[in-house]
Write an enzyme that holds these catalytic residues in place. Sequence first.
Site, PDB file in Angstrom:
ATOM      1  N   GLU A 143      -5.747 -11.248   1.690  1.00  0.00           N
ATOM      2  CA  GLU A 143      -4.566 -12.084   1.439  1.00  0.00           C
ATOM      3  C   GLU A 143      -3.316 -11.473   2.067  1.00  0.00           C
ATOM      4  OE1 GLU A 143      -6.950 -12.156  -2.522  1.00  0.00           O
ATOM      5  OE2 GLU A 143      -6.679 -10.797  -0.822  1.00  0.00           O
ATOM      6  N   CYS A 155      -6.428 -10.344  -6.593  1.00  0.00           N
ATOM      7  CA  CYS A 155      -6.129  -9.305  -7.577  1.00  0.00           C
ATOM      8  C   CYS A 155      -4.651  -9.440  -7.969  1.00  0.00           C
ATOM      9  CB  CYS A 155      -6.408  -7.923  -6.987  1.00  0.00           C
ATOM     10  SG  CYS A 155      -5.266  -7.452  -5.661  1.00  0.00           S
ATOM     11  N   HIS A 185      -5.657  -5.851   1.813  1.00  0.00           N
ATOM     12  CA  HIS A 185      -6.539  -6.934   1.371  1.00  0.00           C
ATOM     13  C   HIS A 185      -6.399  -8.137   2.287  1.00  0.00           C
ATOM     14  CE1 HIS A 185      -6.928  -5.534  -3.113  1.00  0.00           C
ATOM     15  NE2 HIS A 185      -7.131  -4.550  -2.248  1.00  0.00           N
ATOM     16  N   CYS A 245      -2.233  -8.941  -4.944  1.00  0.00           N
ATOM     17  CA  CYS A 245      -2.174 -10.083  -4.029  1.00  0.00           C
ATOM     18  C   CYS A 245      -1.528 -11.302  -4.683  1.00  0.00           C
ATOM     19  CB  CYS A 245      -3.571 -10.409  -3.511  1.00  0.00           C
ATOM     20  SG  CYS A 245      -4.218  -9.100  -2.435  1.00  0.00           S
TER      21      CYS A 245
END
Length: 155
Positions: free
Chosen positions: A60, A88, A58, A91
């Site tokens: 992040e 999410c 992801h 993260c």
Amino acid sequence: MFTPDLYSDEYFMKEALKEANKALDNNEVPVGAVLVWKNKIIGRGYNLTESLNDPTAHAEMQAITAATNYIGGKYLRDCILYVTLEPCVMCAGACFWAQIGVLIYAAADTKRGYSLIDKTILHPKTVVKNGILARESSELIVSFFKKRREASQGR
């Protein structure tokens, strides 16, 4: 003469949106992130889950890895993470372990956002702000999924 603040939250969120557009260009879910320390971007990232065949890739996570490599340590207490979509749970957990000082996200994630599960997933000292350029971030994601649905229906 009025000079806009170069280092505003809006400025850095626009940088995160640039990262989101890189994801879009690579047919990834368009989420982007930048990590800022002392008004300097020390980490950038965008979703790479499809490109890397890695569900943890992801935006992040990419930005956190780049930032910790830059400063040479795992804690980012004095840093601000700007991300175009609410993190999410995974993260948010990474933000906890990195002890992110400030998390600023643009659009809420009404399906997978960490705040739907438990707002205390973040480190207790992390300050959270949201809504900066939320419309632009939301439109990017909504448009992406609309095009994906149309393509799958043969339109």
